[in-house]
Design an enzyme around this catalytic site. Structure first.
Site, PDB file in Angstrom:
ATOM      1  N   HIS A  93       0.876  -1.184   0.000  1.00 13.09           N
ATOM      2  CA  HIS A  93       0.000   0.000   0.000  1.00 13.09           C
ATOM      3  C   HIS A  93       0.912   1.232   0.000  1.00 13.09           C
ATOM      4  O   HIS A  93       1.737   1.383  -0.896  1.00 13.09           O
ATOM      5  CB  HIS A  93      -0.909  -0.111   1.237  1.00 13.09           C
ATOM      6  CG  HIS A  93      -2.070   0.835   1.270  1.00 13.09           C
ATOM      7  ND1 HIS A  93      -2.419   1.659   0.245  1.00 13.09           N
ATOM      8  CD2 HIS A  93      -2.985   1.091   2.257  1.00 13.09           C
ATOM      9  CE1 HIS A  93      -3.492   2.369   0.580  1.00 13.09           C
ATOM     10  NE2 HIS A  93      -3.848   2.049   1.807  1.00 13.09           N
ATOM     11  N   HIS A 108      -2.085  -2.039  -9.901  1.00 12.98           N
ATOM     12  CA  HIS A 108      -3.075  -1.472  -8.984  1.00 12.98           C
ATOM     13  C   HIS A 108      -4.305  -2.347  -8.980  1.00 12.98           C
ATOM     14  O   HIS A 108      -4.672  -2.893 -10.018  1.00 12.98           O
ATOM     15  CB  HIS A 108      -3.447  -0.046  -9.415  1.00 12.98           C
ATOM     16  CG  HIS A 108      -4.068   0.731  -8.318  1.00 12.98           C
ATOM     17  ND1 HIS A 108      -5.409   0.649  -8.020  1.00 12.98           N
ATOM     18  CD2 HIS A 108      -3.522   1.577  -7.420  1.00 12.98           C
ATOM     19  CE1 HIS A 108      -5.648   1.419  -6.979  1.00 12.98           C
ATOM     20  NE2 HIS A 108      -4.534   2.004  -6.590  1.00 12.98           N
ATOM     21  N   ASP A 150       2.826   5.676  -6.713  1.00  8.88           N
ATOM     22  CA  ASP A 150       4.061   5.582  -5.939  1.00  8.88           C
ATOM     23  C   ASP A 150       5.320   5.494  -6.798  1.00  8.88           C
ATOM     24  O   ASP A 150       6.427   5.571  -6.276  1.00  8.88           O
ATOM     25  CB  ASP A 150       4.009   4.342  -5.022  1.00  8.88           C
ATOM     26  CG  ASP A 150       3.034   4.545  -3.895  1.00  8.88           C
ATOM     27  OD1 ASP A 150       2.984   5.666  -3.368  1.00  8.88           O
ATOM     28  OD2 ASP A 150       2.314   3.596  -3.550  1.00  8.88           O
TER      29      ASP A 150
HETATM   30  N1  CMC Z   1       5.278  -6.628 -10.317  1.00  8.89           N
HETATM   31  C1  CMC Z   1       5.193  -7.838 -10.919  1.00  8.89           C
HETATM   32  N2  CMC Z   1       4.029  -8.505 -11.098  1.00  8.89           N
HETATM   33  C2  CMC Z   1       2.930  -7.940 -10.640  1.00  8.89           C
HETATM   34  C3  CMC Z   1       2.932  -6.686 -10.000  1.00  8.89           C
HETATM   35  C4  CMC Z   1       4.153  -6.033  -9.849  1.00  8.89           C
HETATM   36  N3  CMC Z   1       4.227  -4.827  -9.263  1.00  8.89           N
HETATM   37  N4  CMC Z   1       1.666  -6.372  -9.640  1.00  8.89           N
HETATM   38  C5  CMC Z   1       0.907  -7.377 -10.035  1.00  8.89           C
HETATM   39  N5  CMC Z   1       1.649  -8.335 -10.651  1.00  8.89           N
HETATM   40  C6  CMC Z   1       1.182  -9.559 -11.275  1.00  8.89           C
HETATM   41  C7  CMC Z   1       0.753 -10.591 -10.244  1.00  8.89           C
HETATM   42  O1  CMC Z   1       1.824 -11.457  -9.938  1.00  8.89           O
HETATM   43  C8  CMC Z   1      -0.362 -11.292 -10.972  1.00  8.89           C
HETATM   44  O2  CMC Z   1       0.188 -12.145 -11.929  1.00  8.89           O
HETATM   45  P1  CMC Z   1      -0.524 -13.571 -12.250  1.00  8.89           P
HETATM   46  O3  CMC Z   1      -1.937 -13.232 -12.655  1.00  8.89           O
HETATM   47  O4  CMC Z   1       0.286 -14.177 -13.327  1.00  8.89           O
HETATM   48  O5  CMC Z   1      -0.458 -14.347 -10.951  1.00  8.89           O
HETATM   49  C9  CMC Z   1      -1.057 -10.177 -11.754  1.00  8.89           C
HETATM   50  O6  CMC Z   1      -0.016  -9.198 -11.981  1.00  8.89           O
HETATM   51  C10 CMC Z   1      -2.226  -9.527 -11.029  1.00  8.89           C
HETATM   52  O7  CMC Z   1      -1.765  -8.999  -9.807  1.00  8.89           O
HETATM   53  P2  CMC Z   1      -2.507  -9.154  -8.421  1.00  8.89           P
HETATM   54  O8  CMC Z   1      -1.473  -9.274  -7.347  1.00  8.89           O
HETATM   55  O9  CMC Z   1      -3.553 -10.215  -8.515  1.00  8.89           O
HETATM   56  O10 CMC Z   1      -3.234  -7.761  -8.328  1.00  8.89           O
HETATM   57  P3  CMC Z   1      -3.807  -7.131  -7.020  1.00  8.89           P
HETATM   58  O11 CMC Z   1      -4.911  -6.264  -7.460  1.00  8.89           O
HETATM   59  O12 CMC Z   1      -4.113  -8.162  -5.987  1.00  8.89           O
HETATM   60  O13 CMC Z   1      -2.570  -6.283  -6.461  1.00  8.89           O
HETATM   61  C11 CMC Z   1      -1.069  -4.540  -6.049  1.00  8.89           C
HETATM   62  C12 CMC Z   1      -2.414  -4.924  -6.645  1.00  8.89           C
HETATM   63  C13 CMC Z   1      -0.951  -3.016  -6.069  1.00  8.89           C
HETATM   64  C14 CMC Z   1      -0.960  -5.000  -4.593  1.00  8.89           C
HETATM   65  C15 CMC Z   1       0.060  -5.188  -6.890  1.00  8.89           C
HETATM   66  O14 CMC Z   1      -0.020  -4.715  -8.216  1.00  8.89           O
HETATM   67  C16 CMC Z   1       1.440  -4.936  -6.313  1.00  8.89           C
HETATM   68  O15 CMC Z   1       1.910  -5.680  -5.469  1.00  8.89           O
HETATM   69  N6  CMC Z   1       2.149  -3.837  -6.795  1.00  8.89           N
HETATM   70  C17 CMC Z   1       3.438  -3.496  -6.233  1.00  8.89           C
HETATM   71  C18 CMC Z   1       3.260  -2.675  -4.963  1.00  8.89           C
HETATM   72  C19 CMC Z   1       2.761  -1.272  -5.248  1.00  8.89           C
HETATM   73  O16 CMC Z   1       3.258  -0.577  -6.101  1.00  8.89           O
HETATM   74  N7  CMC Z   1       1.763  -0.849  -4.447  1.00  8.89           N
HETATM   75  C20 CMC Z   1       1.223   0.515  -4.529  1.00  8.89           C
HETATM   76  C21 CMC Z   1      -0.214   0.526  -4.958  1.00  8.89           C
HETATM   77  S1  CMC Z   1      -0.767   2.158  -5.437  1.00  8.89           S
HETATM   78  C22 CMC Z   1      -0.731   3.094  -3.986  1.00  8.89           C
HETATM   79  C23 CMC Z   1      -1.636   2.611  -2.935  1.00  8.89           C
HETATM   80  O17 CMC Z   1      -2.839   2.505  -3.161  1.00  8.89           O
HETATM   81  O18 CMC Z   1      -1.154   2.388  -1.836  1.00  8.89           O
END
Ligand code: CMC
Length: 442
Positions: free
Chosen positions: A282, A321, A377
């Site tokens: 987050h 996201h 971010d």
């Molecule tokens: N790097 C590599 N792969 C990723 C990333 C990433 N940053 N984000 C998502 N994926 C992949 C994930 O492994 C999955 O792949 P697969 O379908 O093959 O298993 C696919 O993309 C979908 O991701 P998800 O984890 O199911 O998506 P989510 O909606 O649960 O997670 C998230 C969203 C923001 C937690 C995630 O994208 C992430 O961990 N990003 C990195 C951390 C980050 O930048 N967070 C800040 C968010 S914006 C500010 C805020 O709101 O706080």
């Protein structure tokens, strides 16, 4: 209207014709569930039973992927189209024309303030920035290397003991007073945490400065009488605060609402939000982005790093996201702001690595297929660093910006007659009943 956005504009207001027919294949019985604003009520499913003793059907939705937990008038977000609006106003217009305190007022009151209202609001916030001296001493009590987010969270929670009347959450006037205190004191607590970690004397708030200028003064004033930050940097910080001010039902806001739903005071509720924001998935992501860029070290290492991401050995921090699947409108505004800040501070050498990562990631199938784009971010950390902030302070800046959103959502929840104490259900998958075994017999 997109299916992902049940609260989007143009959604149905729920006429009688709007319904969902569900057939229970276990019994052959059919049920008609009303659809309102693109949603069915999860509790309507409880009538679907196999026999009178059956509990009824529940929805199973880990991580709330498709569950609306409230009705809200605060923020509209369409992740598919990259739209973010506070109380109807596009984020781009607010970032261009408004100030953070004006946006805070808008989020709370629902309307932009008149000139007099804005002056009064700015006056009220400015005159609540000081904290009790014992709060200062509390901040001094942390270890020299305490993380500023931990200090901020504890400092905010401690405020509830200084304002015990904040428990009177049914009194709107009292709520407003605490809201003003929270927005006003967040920069003071954040700056005290920073000064403590640097072993520097605390700087008290200065009433003649704007919200963001005062924050920079509390952070960086040393050995000069009237520290005056560069107005361009003050404006950049104000814009960053505006971009972070609310983001509907994200992890930290949901935490504030969940804790607040037990009728806890606002300081306890907001400190829970700070805890949620602290996590690297987050608000902690901005800190993690900078750490990642430093680890990559140079542009030539970008392809190897992206290979590691594709092989699931790394996460590309600042990308992806839960809601935005096209672009994050905040990232677009921040990217522009980086240029303006770097004109004053000189270019952050890590920018080159960030641009290279973005260029590759936007072209490569792995990221395109998963709709992974830079989020808020990705670039904000570069600006914070250019402003002179150490990485541990980045999430504190996010928390200060998010405070008006947290308290606006908390206030909205308390005025919502449909809300009750938050209490999710579970699907129990553990052992059936079994008899206790004395330790000697195990
Ligand atoms: N790097 C590599 N792969 C990723 C990333 C990433 N940053 N984000 C998502 N994926 C992949 C994930 O492994 C999955 O792949 P697969 O379908 O093959 O298993 C696919 O993309 C979908 O991701 P998800 O984890 O199911 O998506 P989510 O909606 O649960 O997670 C998230 C969203 C923001 C937690 C995630 O994208 C992430 O961990 N990003 C990195 C951390 C980050 O930048 N967070 C800040 C968010 S914006 C500010 C805020 O709101 O706080």
């Amino acid at each position: 209207m997109t299916t992902q956005q049940p609260t989007a504009e143009g959604a149905s207001t729920g006429s009688g014709a709007e319904s969902l027919t569900v057939v229970d294949n276990r019994t052959g019985q059919s049920y008609e569930l009303p659809i309102t604003d693109g949603t069915v009520r999860a509790t309507d499913l409880r009538q679907i039973k196999t026999d009178p003793d059956d509990f009824g059907v529940m929805t199973y939705d880990p991580a709330f992927m498709n569950t609306a937990a409230c009705r809200s008038e605060v923020t509209f977000l369409d992740g598919e189209r990259g739209i973010l609006r506070y109380r109807g106003y596009p984020i781009e217009q607010l970032a261009e024309n408004s100030s953070f305190l004006e946006v805070a007022y808008l989020l709370l009151e629902g309307e932009l303030p008149s000139k007099d209202e804005l002056e009064q609001w700015e006056h009220d916030i400015t005159h609540h920035t000081f904290v009790h001296e014992n709060v200062r001493r509390l901040m001094e009590g942390f270890r020299y290397d305490a993380h500023p987010m931990g200090m901020l969270q504890a400092g905010v929670a401690a405020l509830s003991t200084f304002y015990p009347e904040s428990k009177e959450i049914d009194d709107p006037e009292n709520r407003r007073r605490q809201i003003i205190r929270l927005i006003a004191k967040m920069p003071t607590l954040g700056a005290f945490g920073y000064r403590h970690s640097q072993g520097m004397p605390f700087v008290y708030p200065r009433n003649e400065l704007s919200y963001s200028a005062n924050f920079l003064s509390m952070l960086f004033e040393i050995g000069v009488k009237d520290y005056t930050p560069d107005p361009r940097l003050v404006r950049a910080l104000d814009v960053l605060f505006i971009l972070h001010a609310d983001h509907e039902q994200n992890c930290s806001t949901s935490s504030v609402r969940a804790v607040g739903s037990s009728q806890a005071d606002p300081y306890s509720s907001v400190s829970a939000g700070i805890g949620a924001l602290y996590g690297p998935l987050h608000g902690g992501a901005n800190e993690a982005v900078l750490q990642m860029l430093r680890r990559i070290e140079k542009v030539e290492n970008v392809p190897d790093f992206l290979e590691a991401v594709k092989n699931r050995k790394e996460l590309l921090m600042g990308f992806g996201h839960r809601v935005y699947k096209n672009f994050d409108p905040r990232a677009t505004i921040i990217k522009k702001a980086t240029d303006e800040v770097f004109e004053v501070t000189g270019v952050n050498p890590l920018l080159k690595i960030a641009l290279e990562l973005e260029k590759h990631a936007l072209e490569e199938d792995f990221f395109v297929e998963r709709k992974l784009y830079p989020n808020v971010d990705f670039y904000s950390g570069l600006i914070y660093e250019a402003l002179g902030m150490p990485t541990e302070m980045f999430t504190v800046l996010f928390a200060i910006g998010r405070t008006p959103g947290w308290v606006a959502q908390w206030n909205e929840m308390l005025n919502d007659k449909e809300q009750k104490i938050a209490r999710p259900r579970q699907v129990y998958v553990g052992s059936g009943e079994r008899d206790y075994v004395p330790v000697a017999s195990r």
